[in-house]
Design an enzyme around this catalytic site. Structure first.
Site, mmCIF file in Angstrom:
data_model
loop_
_atom_site.group_PDB
_atom_site.id
_atom_site.type_symbol
_atom_site.label_atom_id
_atom_site.label_comp_id
_atom_site.label_asym_id
_atom_site.label_seq_id
_atom_site.Cartn_x
_atom_site.Cartn_y
_atom_site.Cartn_z
ATOM 1 N N ASN A 193 6.161 -1.680 -0.564
ATOM 2 C CA ASN A 193 5.859 -0.551 0.304
ATOM 3 C C ASN A 193 6.153 -0.941 1.758
ATOM 4 O O ASN A 193 6.272 -2.127 2.075
ATOM 5 C CB ASN A 193 4.376 -0.185 0.114
ATOM 6 C CG ASN A 193 4.035 1.138 0.765
ATOM 7 O OD1 ASN A 193 4.919 1.955 1.047
ATOM 8 N ND2 ASN A 193 2.750 1.353 1.007
ATOM 9 N N ASN A 221 4.499 -1.328 4.301
ATOM 10 C CA ASN A 221 3.566 -2.205 5.016
ATOM 11 C C ASN A 221 3.483 -3.609 4.411
ATOM 12 O O ASN A 221 2.681 -4.419 4.873
ATOM 13 C CB ASN A 221 2.161 -1.574 5.031
ATOM 14 C CG ASN A 221 1.570 -1.448 3.633
ATOM 15 O OD1 ASN A 221 2.273 -1.647 2.644
ATOM 16 N ND2 ASN A 221 0.296 -1.113 3.561
ATOM 17 N N LYS A 222 4.313 -3.899 3.419
ATOM 18 C CA LYS A 222 4.202 -5.192 2.742
ATOM 19 C C LYS A 222 5.063 -6.275 3.431
ATOM 20 O O LYS A 222 5.763 -6.000 4.399
ATOM 21 C CB LYS A 222 4.595 -5.052 1.273
ATOM 22 C CG LYS A 222 3.633 -4.166 0.477
ATOM 23 C CD LYS A 222 2.218 -4.731 0.473
ATOM 24 C CE LYS A 222 1.316 -4.010 -0.527
ATOM 25 N NZ LYS A 222 1.128 -2.573 -0.237
ATOM 26 N N VAL A 223 4.966 -7.516 2.936
ATOM 27 C CA VAL A 223 5.681 -8.648 3.545
ATOM 28 C C VAL A 223 7.175 -8.343 3.674
ATOM 29 O O VAL A 223 7.786 -8.575 4.716
ATOM 30 C CB VAL A 223 5.468 -9.933 2.726
ATOM 31 C CG1 VAL A 223 6.251 -11.086 3.339
ATOM 32 C CG2 VAL A 223 3.987 -10.284 2.654
#
EC number: 2.6.1.102
Lengths: 394, 394
Positions: A222, A224-226
C-alpha cells in the site's frame, strides 16, 4: 494550584515531544509516511505502458515475484492486488473455511480480522506483548487452555464446537512478534500459523525474514508501506503446491488452455496489474537504502527522546531486526491521559502523528466476537503514538 | 465421397473466415484485443508518480469518477480495484445477503457468479436471447413463474424457501440486453436489478448509457476492456446514499477522523489506486475515438463477412448502440461442429480468436446451482467466435 501544576506538566509533555521531533526533523511540516520515488519508477512504468502489458500479465509481475522470494528467502511469492487479498487467500489455503474460528491480535489494522470474516470464519482476539506489540504467546496459551479442545483433526472450541483453525500473528509497525513461542503453541494445538506480514517487509526474526515461518504469509505494498506498488500485496510460502494454488486462485482459477475459459473452482480477480508491479520493481531496488534510512531515523529518534521523561521510542525486540516501518512512541501509563493532547499539538504543529488503530474488539462489527483478556493491548492503545517515519528523513 | 465433400466444406469455412479477416486486418498477426496508449498516459502517470500520490487518495481518482459519471449519465461513479469487486459491492448494496439467491445469465464471464458467491448467495442460471446474447426476459419470466413465490418483502424460492433478491443482466461483448423487459419483471417480482456492465462502457439502451438502469451497476477497466486502468472497475448508481455507502465500504469503512482508526462496519480494501486512475484519465480522453474505431471495424467486418456462407457478424440489438467491445461471429447451427476447426485455423494463422466462456452452469463449482432451460445459451456457446477487436484496427 494543583490544577495549574497539572496543566503546566501537560504543556511540558507536548512541547517536549515537539521539541524532540523538531531536533530530528527540522522545521516545517512532516507527514507520517510518504513514498519516495527517486529510482527507476518513471522508467519502468513508462516501459510498461509502451509495452501495452499493463494488466494481468507481464514481465514486471514475474520479476517482482522473483525478487520478493529472493529477498525474503521464501520459496515463492505470489503478487496480488493488496495485502488484505493476500491474507484472505493465505488463510483459505491454510484451510480456513466458513464456520471456523481464527485467532488474531486485537492490536492490528482491521484487515486482519476482515480477511477472516470474508471466508465466513470468526475472529477471536488475543492480547499483545509489550516488548513486541504483537501477539503474546503466553496470552495465546492461556486462551487456548480456556477455549480449545484438541481433537484428532485439530482443535475445537469447547464452547461453540467449531474448529479453531489458525492463528494470525501480525508484526506491528514492522517489529517481529515472538514467532518461536507462537509456532510452538500452533504446533501443540495443530493450528495453522499464517503471518500477517503486511508491515514487516525487511524485518527479521532470529535472522530469518518474516512472512514464511508458518504455512503462508501476507505482505502489503500500500502507499504507506516500506515500498509501494500503489496498491498491492503478496502471498509468501515455502510450499510450491500452495504457491501454485495461490496463483491459480488469485487469477480466477482458469485452467490453462489456448482459448477455452474453464474455471475449475471459485477463484478471485486478485492478480497484481503489471503497471503496479513495474512501480514495485523500481521501489524494490531502493529497499536496502529505505531500510537503512529508517534505521538511522530510529537511532536519531532514540537519541532525541532519551531526555524526554515518560516517553520512550519503541526499539526492535530481542533477536529481531525491525524494518522500523512506523516509528512509535510509548507514553508511560501515568501520562497516557495526555496522549490526545500530544496528538493535537503535534498535528497542529504540522508534525503528523497518530494513535494506534481502534482495537478490533471495540469496533462495532467485531464487538460480539470471542476475546481473551486484553489489558496489555488496551494499555498500549492508550499510550502509543506513531511519529513521522518516511524513508529519507534521516 | 460424402466424407470428402464434408472435408472440403470444412476447409472452405475456415479459409473463408481467414480470408474475410485478412481483408479487414491485412497480413500479419493480430491479437484479440490490446489496449492503445497514444494519449496522455505517460504524462499523467509520470505526474502521478512525481506527486507521490500513487495510492489510496489522489486527484486522478476523483477526476476519473467525475468523468465516468458525466459520460454515463449516472449520478455517481465509485472507482474500485476491478470489475468483480465493483459487482460484489453493488450486489451487497442492493441487499444481497448470505443465503439469498440471485439470477444471472449462464453465458457470461465467471466473475458474474463469483460476485454472488462471495456474498454467500447462490446463483441461478437463466437463458440468453439470440438477438442480444444477454439475459432473455421471456426465459426469466418462465423461470420465476416456476420458482418464485411473491411475498410482502419480495420474492422467495418456493423450493428452498430462500429469498430471491436480485437479477444481474450482463451486456455481452458490449451489446445491451433487453433492459426494459427485464426491469418490468424485476419490478413485478420486487427484485433488485444490478447491471454487470463490465463490457459495456460506451453502450446505450434506448439512448441511455448502460450501467445505471437498476439500483447499481458495475464497470470494468481490465486490460482487455474498451479503456483500461491496468486493473480497475467502478460502481455506478443514481442514488447518492448508495454511492456514499459504496465509497465507504470500498475504503475499509473507516469513519472520517483526524487520526482515529474506527471502522463502523466490515468494509473492503477495494479503492482504485491513484496510479491506475491516472492511466484511466488518459484513456478516458480517447474513449470517443476508440468507440468510433470499433464501430468502423464492425462495419468493415460486416461487409467482409457478407459473402461468407453460414457465418454472420453480431450487430447491435434494436434500439441499442453497442460499443462493439469484442466483435463476434455466429456460425449457423449446421456448421457449429466446425467451430474448433475455425478457432484452430485462425489462431494458427496468427489471427487470435476465441469461443464464448465456458457456460457457468457447466463449470465444476456451479454445476449444482439451480438453472432454467438453457438451450439458447448452449447453442450460442457452440457457435460463437470472437475475432480481433482492438481500437485502431479500422
Amino acid at each position: 494550584m494543583q490544577q495549574d501544576v497539572a496543566t503546566a506538566m501537560k504543556t511540558s509533555l507536548e512541547q517536549s515531544v515537539i521539541q524532540a521531533l523538531r531536533s530530528v526533523l527540522g522545521d516545517g511540516s512532516c507527514v507520517l509516511h510518504e513514498p519516495r520515488f527517486q529510482g527507476n519508477e518513471q522508467a519502468y512504468v513508462q516501459e510498461c505502458i509502451t509495452s501495452t502489458f499493463v494488466s494481468s500479465v507481464g514481465r514486471y509481475v514475474d520479476r517482482f515475484e522473483q525478487e520478493l522470494a529472493a529477498f525474503t528467502g521464501a520459496r515463492r511469492a505470489v503478487a496480488v492486488v493488496n495485502g488484505t487479498a493476500a491474507l484472505q487467500v493465505a488463510l483459505q489455503l491454510a484451510g480456513v473455511q466458513a464456520g471456523d474460528e481464527v485467532i488474531v491480535p486485537t492490536l492490528t489494522f482491521v484487515a486482519t480480522a476482515n480477511a477472516v470474516h470474508y471466508l465466513g470464519a470468526t475472529p477471536h482476539f488475543v492480547d499483545s506483548a509489550e516488548d513486541t506489540l504483537g501477539m503474546d504467546p503466553a496470552a495465546l496459551k492461556d486462551w487456548l487452555k480456556h477455549v480449545a479442545e484438541p481433537t484428532a483433526a485439530g482443535s475445537r472450541n469447547r464452547h461453540t464446537g467449531c474448529p479453531i483453525r489458525a492463528i494470525v500473528p501480525m508484526h506491528t509497525f514492522g517489529h517481529p512478534c515472538d514467532l518461536e513461542g507462537l509456532l510452538t503453541i500452533a504446533h501443540d494445538y495443530r493450528l495453522a500459523l499464517v503471518e500477517d506480514a503486511a508491515e514487516s517487509l525487511g524485518s527479521y526474526y532470529q535472522g530469518q525474514h518474516t512472512g514464511a515461518f508458518g504455512e503462508l504469509g501476507a505482505l502489503s505494498f500500500n502507499g504507506n508501506k516500506v515500498i509501494t506498488t500503489g496498491g498491492g500485496g503478496a502471498i509468501l510460502t515455502n510450499d510450491e503446491r500452495l504457491a501454485d494454488h495461490a496463483k491459480h486462485l488469485t487469477t480466477t482459477a482458469k485452467q490453462p488452455h489456448r482459448w477455452d475459459y474453464v474455471h475449475d473452482e471459485i477463484g478471485y480477480n486478485f492478480r497484481m496489474p503489471n503497471l503496479n508491479a513495474a512501480l514495485g520493481c523500481a521501489q524494490f531496488e531502493q529497499l536496502p537504502s529505505f531500510l537503512a534510512s529508517k534505521r538511522r531515523l530510529a537511532e536519531r529518534y532514540a537519541e532525541a527522546f532519551r531526555g524526554v521523561e515518560s516517553v520512550r521510542l519503541m526499539r526492535e525486540p530481542k533477536d529481531c531486526r525491525s524494518n522500523y516501518w512506523l516509528q512509535t512512541l510509548l507514553l508511560d501509563e501515568a501520562v497516557a491521559d495526555q496522549r490526545d493532547a500530544v496528538l493535537t499539538a503535534t498535528n497542529d504543529a504540522g508534525l503528523m502523528t497518530r494513535p494506534a488503530w481502534g482495537l478490533l474488539h471495540q469496533l462495532p462489527p467485531y464487538q460480539q466476537c470471542p476475546r481473551a483478556p486484553l489489558s496489555v493491548a488496551e494499555s498500549l492503545a492508550r499510550r502509543l503514538i506513531n511519529i513521522p517515519s518516511s524513508a529519507g528523513l534521516a
